[in-house]
Design an enzyme around this catalytic site. Structure first.
Site, PDB file in Angstrom:
ATOM      1  N   ARG A   1      45.377  62.321 -39.349  1.00 37.24           N
ATOM      2  CA  ARG A   1      46.004  61.671 -37.814  1.00 37.24           C
ATOM      3  C   ARG A   1      46.754  60.560 -37.602  1.00 37.24           C
ATOM      4  O   ARG A   1      46.071  59.928 -39.195  1.00 37.24           O
ATOM      5  CB  ARG A   1      44.947  61.799 -36.538  1.00 37.24           C
ATOM      6  CG  ARG A   1      44.122  63.193 -36.822  1.00 37.24           C
ATOM      7  CD  ARG A   1      42.599  63.098 -35.551  1.00 37.24           C
ATOM      8  NE  ARG A   1      41.763  62.312 -36.188  1.00 37.24           N
ATOM      9  CZ  ARG A   1      40.741  62.336 -35.172  1.00 37.24           C
ATOM     10  NH1 ARG A   1      40.209  62.841 -34.420  1.00 37.24           N
ATOM     11  NH2 ARG A   1      39.804  61.086 -35.932  1.00 37.24           N
TER      12      ARG A   1
ATOM     13  N   ASP B   1      48.196  58.184 -34.776  1.00 44.27           N
ATOM     14  CA  ASP B   1      47.799  58.154 -34.116  1.00 44.27           C
ATOM     15  C   ASP B   1      48.962  58.106 -32.641  1.00 44.27           C
ATOM     16  O   ASP B   1      50.252  57.959 -33.569  1.00 44.27           O
ATOM     17  CB  ASP B   1      48.075  56.603 -33.399  1.00 44.27           C
ATOM     18  CG  ASP B   1      45.854  56.488 -33.451  1.00 44.27           C
ATOM     19  OD1 ASP B   1      45.532  56.996 -33.720  1.00 44.27           O
ATOM     20  OD2 ASP B   1      45.877  55.400 -34.012  1.00 44.27           O
TER      21      ASP B   1
ATOM     22  N   TYR C   1      50.650  53.729 -46.455  1.00 41.66           N
ATOM     23  CA  TYR C   1      50.929  53.389 -44.631  1.00 41.66           C
ATOM     24  C   TYR C   1      51.951  51.901 -45.064  1.00 41.66           C
ATOM     25  O   TYR C   1      52.063  51.190 -45.972  1.00 41.66           O
ATOM     26  CB  TYR C   1      49.525  53.448 -44.023  1.00 41.66           C
ATOM     27  CG  TYR C   1      49.688  54.310 -43.724  1.00 41.66           C
ATOM     28  CD1 TYR C   1      50.450  54.782 -42.702  1.00 41.66           C
ATOM     29  CD2 TYR C   1      48.187  54.840 -43.999  1.00 41.66           C
ATOM     30  CE1 TYR C   1      48.815  55.685 -41.609  1.00 41.66           C
ATOM     31  CE2 TYR C   1      48.096  56.047 -43.152  1.00 41.66           C
ATOM     32  CZ  TYR C   1      48.113  56.518 -41.893  1.00 41.66           C
ATOM     33  OH  TYR C   1      47.470  57.611 -41.321  1.00 41.66           O
TER      34      TYR C   1
ATOM     35  N   ARG D   1      47.019  48.991 -38.346  1.00 37.85           N
ATOM     36  CA  ARG D   1      46.914  48.815 -37.541  1.00 37.85           C
ATOM     37  C   ARG D   1      46.118  47.142 -37.190  1.00 37.85           C
ATOM     38  O   ARG D   1      46.470  45.980 -36.564  1.00 37.85           O
ATOM     39  CB  ARG D   1      47.151  48.927 -36.296  1.00 37.85           C
ATOM     40  CG  ARG D   1      48.209  49.753 -36.396  1.00 37.85           C
ATOM     41  CD  ARG D   1      48.107  51.066 -34.647  1.00 37.85           C
ATOM     42  NE  ARG D   1      48.515  50.205 -33.789  1.00 37.85           N
ATOM     43  CZ  ARG D   1      47.856  51.501 -32.811  1.00 37.85           C
ATOM     44  NH1 ARG D   1      47.919  52.628 -32.700  1.00 37.85           N
ATOM     45  NH2 ARG D   1      48.503  50.469 -31.346  1.00 37.85           N
TER      46      ARG D   1
END
Length: 248
Positions: A49, A51, A109, A194
């Site tokens: 997933r 966001d 990421y 994050r």
């Protein structure tokens, strides 16, 4: 037969990857167009997933179909129907038991920061105006690899069974006016990258010491870590699978 779709997307218009009851998601749009092309309802399973507002340079999903498909033609038709911010790079057949989420070996990421105002980066990177000590941020990033429990960087209300992740790589690299954080792990918790970036930038601005990162991780308390940085600077950049997922 099972097929993998490799795709990328610009996340600004979407409420994340996963289907939502009252908001548009990437999964919803892809399922809709795929079902139209194949003229039957198709459900897809993503590799994970992202966001709301997060981008993907590489994402994978799988779906099942009872007929042999011309994957090149299917790719062409899908790309002609999908909006301009979703692009299919490849479609290929895999083993029937291959799974886009569970068979992934690692995920990577990137988080993009711009250090000066840039008229062309406001949707693609986070503007940080205060100076950042990249050396200290990389010292702290190395500490991440010493730990496996990252509850301190997880969204508070979550249904995960474990907060354990194996981080294999974490590094800041400067490229002109841009600072990019690269991180690779076997899995990630929701909001984890994050929150880590928010904590590391606090260290880079002198708000935290490098050693305080250890205290934050060991506390297992989300409230002690830095705030989550904006979603628009985050990119899912790579997903790795074992070679044996391909159909022989």
């Amino acid at each position: 037969m099972r097929y993998f779709i490799e795709l990328s997307y610009f996340g600004k218009a979407y409420h994340g990857w996963q289907n939502q009851p009252s908001a548009v998601s990437v999964q919803e749009v892809l399922e809709s167009k795929l079902s139209m092309v194949l003229r039957e309802k198709i459900d897809i399973v993503g590799a994970g997933r992202t966001d709301a507002g997060v981008h993907a340079l590489q994402m994978f999903a799988h779906f099942d179909h009872d007929q042999q498909l011309d994957t090149a033609q299917l790719k062409y038709k899908l790309n002609s129907m999908l909006p301009k911010d979703i692009a299919v790079a490849n479609i290929f057949e895999v083993r029937q038991d291959a799974h886009a989420r569970f068979d992934a070996v690692s995920r990577s990421y990137e988080y993009h920061i711009v250090l000066e105002k840039d008229a062309f980066s406001h949707d693609f990177a986070w503007l940080v105006k205060l100076p950042l000590d990249v050396k200290k941020m990389n010292q702290a990033a190395d500490i991440l690899k010493e730990y496996t429990n990252f509850k301190s960087f997880s969204r508070s209300r979550t249904d995960v069974k474990t907060y354990n992740c194996r981080i294999d790589h974490a590094e800041w690299r400067k490229d002109g006016n841009r600072l990019i954080f690269h991180i690779t792990a076997d899995r990630f918790l929701r909001n984890m990258v994050r929150a880590i970036v928010g904590t590391l930038t606090n260290i880079g601005q002198g708000k935290y010491s490098v050693d305080r990162l250890k205290e934050i991780i060991e506390s297992e308390d989300r409230g002690k870590a830095g705030a989550s940085v904006p979603a628009h600077g985050l990119y899912l950049s790579r997903i790795v699978y074992p070679e044996n997922i391909m159909k022989e």
